[in-house]
Each structure stands twice: as C-alpha cells, then as structure tokens.
Design a protein around this motif. Structure first.
Motif, mmCIF file in Angstrom:
data_model
loop_
_atom_site.group_PDB
_atom_site.id
_atom_site.type_symbol
_atom_site.label_atom_id
_atom_site.label_comp_id
_atom_site.label_asym_id
_atom_site.label_seq_id
_atom_site.Cartn_x
_atom_site.Cartn_y
_atom_site.Cartn_z
ATOM 1 N N THR A 175 -17.480 6.360 66.020
ATOM 2 C CA THR A 175 -16.625 7.520 66.293
ATOM 3 C C THR A 175 -15.889 8.047 65.066
ATOM 4 O OG1 THR A 175 -14.870 5.984 66.964
ATOM 5 C CG2 THR A 175 -16.278 6.878 68.703
ATOM 6 N N ARG A 176 -15.983 7.361 63.935
ATOM 7 C CA ARG A 176 -15.378 7.839 62.690
ATOM 8 C C ARG A 176 -16.022 7.086 61.528
ATOM 9 N NH1 ARG A 176 -10.397 7.113 60.095
ATOM 10 N NH2 ARG A 176 -11.786 6.423 58.433
ATOM 11 N N LYS A 211 -11.234 3.188 68.654
ATOM 12 C CA LYS A 211 -10.034 3.577 67.914
ATOM 13 C C LYS A 211 -8.903 2.579 68.124
ATOM 14 C CE LYS A 211 -11.180 8.422 67.449
ATOM 15 N NZ LYS A 211 -10.692 9.812 67.434
ATOM 16 N N LEU A 217 -14.528 6.194 72.615
ATOM 17 C CA LEU A 217 -13.501 6.704 71.692
ATOM 18 C C LEU A 217 -12.261 5.819 71.717
ATOM 19 C CD1 LEU A 217 -13.738 10.556 72.343
ATOM 20 C CD2 LEU A 217 -14.003 9.445 70.113
ATOM 21 N N ASP A 228 -17.697 10.778 75.751
ATOM 22 C CA ASP A 228 -17.390 9.622 74.892
ATOM 23 C C ASP A 228 -16.011 9.030 75.183
ATOM 24 O OD1 ASP A 228 -19.824 10.006 73.553
ATOM 25 O OD2 ASP A 228 -18.915 11.447 72.166
ATOM 26 N N SER A 268 -7.379 8.541 71.618
ATOM 27 C CA SER A 268 -8.796 8.904 71.721
ATOM 28 C C SER A 268 -9.136 10.164 70.935
ATOM 29 C CB SER A 268 -9.180 9.110 73.184
ATOM 30 O OG SER A 268 -8.881 7.966 73.950
ATOM 31 N N SER A 269 -8.204 11.121 70.870
ATOM 32 C CA SER A 269 -8.463 12.379 70.179
ATOM 33 C C SER A 269 -7.711 12.468 68.855
ATOM 34 C CB SER A 269 -8.102 13.561 71.084
ATOM 35 O OG SER A 269 -6.745 13.475 71.499
ATOM 36 N N TYR A 295 -13.701 16.708 70.580
ATOM 37 C CA TYR A 295 -14.261 15.464 71.109
ATOM 38 C C TYR A 295 -14.927 15.709 72.451
ATOM 39 C CZ TYR A 295 -11.715 13.021 67.443
ATOM 40 O OH TYR A 295 -11.261 12.585 66.232
#
Length: 340
Positions: free
Chosen positions: A157-158, A138, A134, A130, A86-87, A126
């Motif tokens: 998210t990206r 991902k 996330l 979310d 997630s991060s 982050y």
C-alpha cells in the motif's frame, strides 16, 4: 495509567447559533480551542479531536487544532479522537504527532482507526476494495515507527522502507491506541501490534463490551505483549437537571440518528430508543448526579483506564460549554467518590 482518567472527545460537529443556523467552520474550530482550555482548567485528563472530511464536521486536521490548544493549556493530554490511518501515511502521522508532542511538552497521543465515515478514501485516492489491507499494513508500519528505531518495512500500500529513521524524535515516546467500534478482529489487531484499546461505545448497553476487554487481554497474553491501557468513548450531555438535558438533546439526537440511519440503513429512531439509550444504553445524558452514577456503573462493569465523554452533541455551543464545565467540576468528582 495507575488511576482512572477522564477525558472529553469531539468530532468538531457543526453547532447551531441562536437562530438555528449552522455556525461557520472557522468559528466551530475556534470554539473547540476554547473548550479545551476550559477542560484543562477543570482538571480533566484528556481532550481528543476526531478527523472528518464532510460538511457537518469542521475538523479535517486534528493535529493543527491540537497544536493551537497545546499553546494555551498546561497539563491536559491531547490526541486524535480518531486519525483515519487507512487514508493517511503512517510516516506523516508519526511526524505530525511527534511534532505535537514537542509543542505540548510530551502530551500527545494517537488514536488510529479506520474511521466511521469513508469520505477520505476517494478524497485521497484510495479504493474501498482495499479497506482491510490498507489498515492492516499501515497499522503494522505505524507500530514499527513508534519504536523510533530504524525501520525496515515492505507492503503493498506504500513504498518500502529500509533502515529508515523518522524525525522528529520524541522525549518519551508516543502513547498510541486503536479505535475499535465492536469488531473482534480489530480488538485482536490492536493487541497484536501493541496498541491501547480505544472502544467507541455509541449504542447499546456498555456492559456487552466486557467480552471485548477479555478478548483484548487474552490476545495480549498470546502475543506476549504487556497489557496496554483501555479507554471507552461514549456520547453524552450534562445539564442542570435530567429534564433539561432531555429537552436540550432531544431534537438534535433524533436529527443525527435519522441522518446516520439514512446513510447506513438503520431503522428510524423512536422516542423509546432515546429513553433506552439514556437509561440502559450508551447515552450519558442528564444531571451531574445521573451522569456520574451511570459512568460509575460502567467503570465497575468494565476494566478500563479512561472514560471519555463525547460532548459535541447537536446543540448550541453554549450548551456544550456548560456540559463541559459540569462534567469536569461536578461529574468527575462524584464518580471518584462513588468508586472510592
């Protein structure tokens, strides 16, 4: 995975020296590398290292430590006991593990998860609001990257990707799992995206997770996915006798449970909690014979392909090392005999 595998997991928990003082992070990491060498020599199948970003755990970059282990081992498979996807960035995750796969000659695995701690979210910018999106987005992207085909992907998210190839490529692909702590939604998500199921059973009767395995298999059928492997990860400590194992683990187990309870709102642990986790719960603690019988009981109750013992209990490193040796040299052979 035609036969049951046996592995070890560690989160790089900081150990204590002979005076009870915390061992510095650099020494903890060097000790982990040596632990994996012993695990390889005893014939174990997997060694996993988890990612954390807090003072009581030494490893924030599992792939770097696993690469060092790869250079000193021959056959043991190497992976993250969790990568906090997630991060992180799925492209970078794939690139790092594909590189580890090359260094280790095809022994790398990814265990992707949301993580049981949240320090990495503010650390890398982050928003915890979310949390769900996330991981969902991902994981979806990582599943596409694992095909090693050109990827086209869009999300919130990206940055989007269009016909993007990612390097290095691997010789035979990467084995990848989703770490699940007990959420049915997470089980279905793992099936949806074609990952193996890596169940973290850290408390309570292991048998209660049979329903999650049934759900995983049903979900794979509904999504038209081939059945992926299932692993279980649980804490434990092996010593010469049951009494010695209890004595060695008692204070550290209570300290860990009090700390986690304070952070998560759990009730204070009791002596009966400790005993219940050993006899009927998810703590595999005791002599080689006791631990082997309990693992065999779990393997008979759950249709799994690998059992991982999370060995980094809050004890001195010399105690951990003895536990590794007993697990590989005595416990695993006994389990195989009990299941034969």
């Amino acid at each position: 995975m035609s036969a049951i595998e046996f592995g070890l997991d560690t989160f790089g928990g900081v150990t204590k020296d002979e005076h009870g003082a915390p061992v510095p992070h650099p020494q903890v990491i060097r000790d982990l590398v040596d632990d994996a060498v012993v695990a390889d020599q005893t014939g174990l199948d997997f060694f996993g290292i988890g990612e954390h970003h807090r003072p009581d755990f030494a490893v924030s970059s599992p792939e770097t430590v696993l690469a060092a282990i790869a250079s000193r081992t021959e056959r043991i498979r190497l992976g993250s006991a969790v990568t906090v996807l997630s991060s992180d960035d799925p492209v970078r995750v794939f690139e790092r593990f594909a590189t580890l796969d090359a260094v280790s000659d095809g022994r790398a695995e990814i265990v992707a998860g949301r993580g049981s701690f949240i320090e990495s979210f503010p650390l890398f910018g982050y928003d915890l609001a979310d949390y769900e999106i996330l991981f969902e987005e991902k994981l979806d992207l990582l599943s596409k990257l694992l095909t090693e085909d050109a990827v086209t992907w869009t999300g919130t998210t990206r940055a989007a990707l269009t016909d993007q190839l990612v390097f290095p490529t691997t010789a035979n692909g990467l084995r990848a799992w989703v770490g699940v702590g007990g959420s049915p939604e997470s089980v279905v998500r793992a099936a949806k995206h074609g990952f193996g199921l890596f169940l973290a059973i850290i408390g309570g009767a292991p048998e209660r997770f049979a329903a999650y395995i049934d759900l995983f298999e049903r979900a794979q059928n509904e999504f038209g996915r081939p059945h992926a492997p299932i692993a279980v990860h649980s804490p434990g400590l092996v010593a010469a006798t049951d009494a010695q194992a209890r004595e060695l683990a008692y204070d550290g187990w209570f300290a860990m449970r009090r700390q986690m309870g304070a952070e998560r709102g759990w009730p204070a642990p009791t002596a009966s909690d400790f005993e219940n986790e050993i006899t009927d719960g998810a703590l595999y603690l005791g002599s080689p014979e006791t631990v082997a019988r309990k693992i065999a009981r779990t393997l008979k109750a759950l249709r799994i392909d690998r059992f991982d013992l999370k060995y980094d209990q809050p004890v001195p490193h010399t105690v951990q090392r003895t536990s590794i040796e007993l697990y590989g040299e005595r416990v695993v052979p006994m389990v195989k005999e009990l299941l034969a």
